[in-house]
Enzyme design. Structure first.
Site, PDB file in Angstrom:
ATOM      1  N   ASP A  41       0.419   4.593  14.672  1.00 14.00           N
ATOM      2  CA  ASP A  41       1.544   4.380  13.864  1.00 14.00           C
ATOM      3  C   ASP A  41       1.856   5.311  12.624  1.00 14.00           C
ATOM      4  O   ASP A  41       0.924   5.371  11.865  1.00 14.00           O
ATOM      5  CB  ASP A  41       1.313   2.759  13.292  1.00 14.00           C
ATOM      6  CG  ASP A  41       2.625   2.409  12.508  1.00 14.00           C
ATOM      7  OD1 ASP A  41       3.625   2.773  12.626  1.00 14.00           O
ATOM      8  OD2 ASP A  41       2.314   1.607  11.539  1.00 14.00           O
TER       9      ASP A  41
ATOM     10  N   ASP B 258       4.242   5.812   9.368  1.00 15.38           N
ATOM     11  CA  ASP B 258       4.904   5.065   8.018  1.00 15.38           C
ATOM     12  C   ASP B 258       5.207   6.139   7.334  1.00 15.38           C
ATOM     13  O   ASP B 258       4.116   6.526   6.445  1.00 15.38           O
ATOM     14  CB  ASP B 258       4.318   3.679   7.782  1.00 15.38           C
ATOM     15  CG  ASP B 258       5.180   3.023   7.206  1.00 15.38           C
ATOM     16  OD1 ASP B 258       5.948   3.278   6.276  1.00 15.38           O
ATOM     17  OD2 ASP B 258       5.228   1.855   7.420  1.00 15.38           O
TER      18      ASP B 258
ATOM     19  N   ASP C 126      -1.385   5.021  10.571  1.00  8.03           N
ATOM     20  CA  ASP C 126      -2.019   3.807   9.769  1.00  8.03           C
ATOM     21  C   ASP C 126      -3.349   3.315  10.706  1.00  8.03           C
ATOM     22  O   ASP C 126      -3.186   2.933  11.881  1.00  8.03           O
ATOM     23  CB  ASP C 126      -1.040   2.690  10.024  1.00  8.03           C
ATOM     24  CG  ASP C 126      -1.648   1.271   9.489  1.00  8.03           C
ATOM     25  OD1 ASP C 126      -2.882   1.289   9.467  1.00  8.03           O
ATOM     26  OD2 ASP C 126      -0.744   0.594   9.243  1.00  8.03           O
TER      27      ASP C 126
END
Ligand SMILES: [Zn+2]
Ligand SMILES: [Zn+2]
Length: 396
Positions: free
Chosen positions: A103, A105, A301
């Site tokens: 992930d 972000d 992440d």
């Protein structure tokens, strides 16, 4: 009276969003990407009342599509793991393996545009402001402050760069098959990379820590390259990586070489790291190496990659913070999240916008707004309503 009116406004916002999501799933349930081994996945969803439901299972894609159209959830997730009995409590599910997911972000990229488009909201006194979160509310001095992250073309383009890095690590360092890798726009503030198939699915938690470390560039030291403090300079020169090498060795050699060429055109590119070590000394070189490794790694992440119990937003579903689709990127370079991920359609709607930085959706520019009453296309109104910044006009 005020609280009652607020609740009513919230209810209307939920009704409008719920109807828009329902309409999307009615039209496009088939576009939602069903994971392999559907019968072995745990499913979960959140409702428009913000209740979270987990430990569901479905035996077929048809059954799942029927559920989507009926429930039109706010968010929909499926497990990264496969289980023998996915609907049982976690300790009884019987873990079989898991996709490897990453992930990215924009909040973790520390882009300067955050100062322009992020905003904050004091939970105590309701004061709002644009830019980075203050340590304490300038009005009531509390630190109970919510941050509203925002994504723009600039920071989402930076997130793409980190996706390219992950793909480079997967293909060239780990030998992952290209067809096992899927890239998605997350639907809001970043991108997801998902690796499915037998190559990676048996990796346990500790192995995933190693992968996360490798991809983020954690723990890279001179010793790891075979160079020790008391090595003689001719030995160091032999051990230092060449720019043509694979993996982190070549990645670092090329980076050192580029940096050195910028300051000294006559430097030997192939042994740039040895030159740096000689001029910096071992301790400072160690720090520089660690810094370059962090610069070259992908900002993921880690919790997402390491959490085998996670349920993960499903491709083709709408994001509850934007109303945009978590959309597969067939061509990442040309993918435009603010054009290619629009899912909500409908009649324009008049809304009250408390605050919004300027944004572009579907080639149309909107905002900035501050305490404004405007008529917006439904996808733009939904975008702001999902972020809690707008509500349908309500004169009653
Ligand atoms: Zn305050
Ligand atoms: Zn930005």
């Amino acid at each position: 009276m005020w609280a009652l009116r607020e609740r009513k406004v919230e209810e209307i916002t939920k009704l409008v969003l719920n109807q828009a999501f329902k309409d999307y799933y009615f039209r496009r349930a088939e576009d939602v990407e069903i994971p392999d081994n559907i019968a072995n996945r745990e499913f979960g969803y959140s409702t428009f009342e913000n209740a979270m439901v987990r430990h569901l299972s479905f035996s077929s894609a048809g059954e799942f599509h029927a559920f989507l159209v009926k429930e039109s959830p706010y968010s929909v997730f499926s497990s990264v793991s496969c289980y023998a009995k996915p609907s049982l409590p976690m300790e009884e599910k019987g873990w079989q393996g898991a996709d490897l997911v990453f992930d990215i972000d924009v909040k973790d990229l520390e882009m300067p545009c955050r100062r322009v488009h992020d905003s904050w909201h004091c939970r105590e006194c309701g004061k709002m402001g644009s830019g980075l979160r203050p340590a304490i509310c300038p009005s009531c001095k509390t630190n109970r402050i919510n941050v509203l992250g925002w994504g723009c073309q600039t920071c989402l383009a930076a997130a793409k760069d980190h996706v390219h890095r992950i793909i480079d690590f997967l293909l060239n360092d780990f030998g992952t098959r290209a067809d096992a890798i899927s890239v998605f726009f997350s639907g809001n503030l970043g991108y997801h990379v998902e690796v499915r198939g037998q190559e990676m699915d048996g990796l346990d938690h500790d192995s995933r820590i190693e992968i996360a470390d490798y991809i983020t560039g954690v723990g890279i030291t001179p010793q790891l390259l075979g160079v020790f403090p008391r090595d003689k300079s001719e030995v160091v020169s032999q051990k230092m990586p060449l720019t043509s090498e694979a993996g982190w060795r070549g990645r670092l050699a090329r980076h050192f070489s580029n940096k050195l060429k910028a300051t000294d055109a006559k430097s030997d590119a192939e042994r740039a790291m040895a030159i740096q070590l000689a001029s910096l000394g071992y301790r400072r070189f160690t720090n520089r190496l660690a810094q370059y490794a962090m610069d070259l790694g992908a900002k993921i992440d880690r919790n997402v990659t390491l959490d085998l119990h996670r349920i993960f937003r499903m491709g083709g579903t709408l994001h509850n913070k934007s109303g945009l689709i978590k959309k597969r990127c067939e061509d990442l370079t040309s993918f435009d999240p603010f054009n290619d991920a629009l899912g909500v359609i409908g009649e324009p709607i008049e809304v009250h916008v408390s605050y919004s930085p300027p944004f572009t959706l579907g080639d149309e520019d909107f905002g900035p707004y501050s305490d404004s009453r405007v008529t917006l296309p439904l996808h733009a109104a939904a975008y702001l309503m999902c972020k809690g910044l707008a509500r349908p006009r309500n004169d009653s």
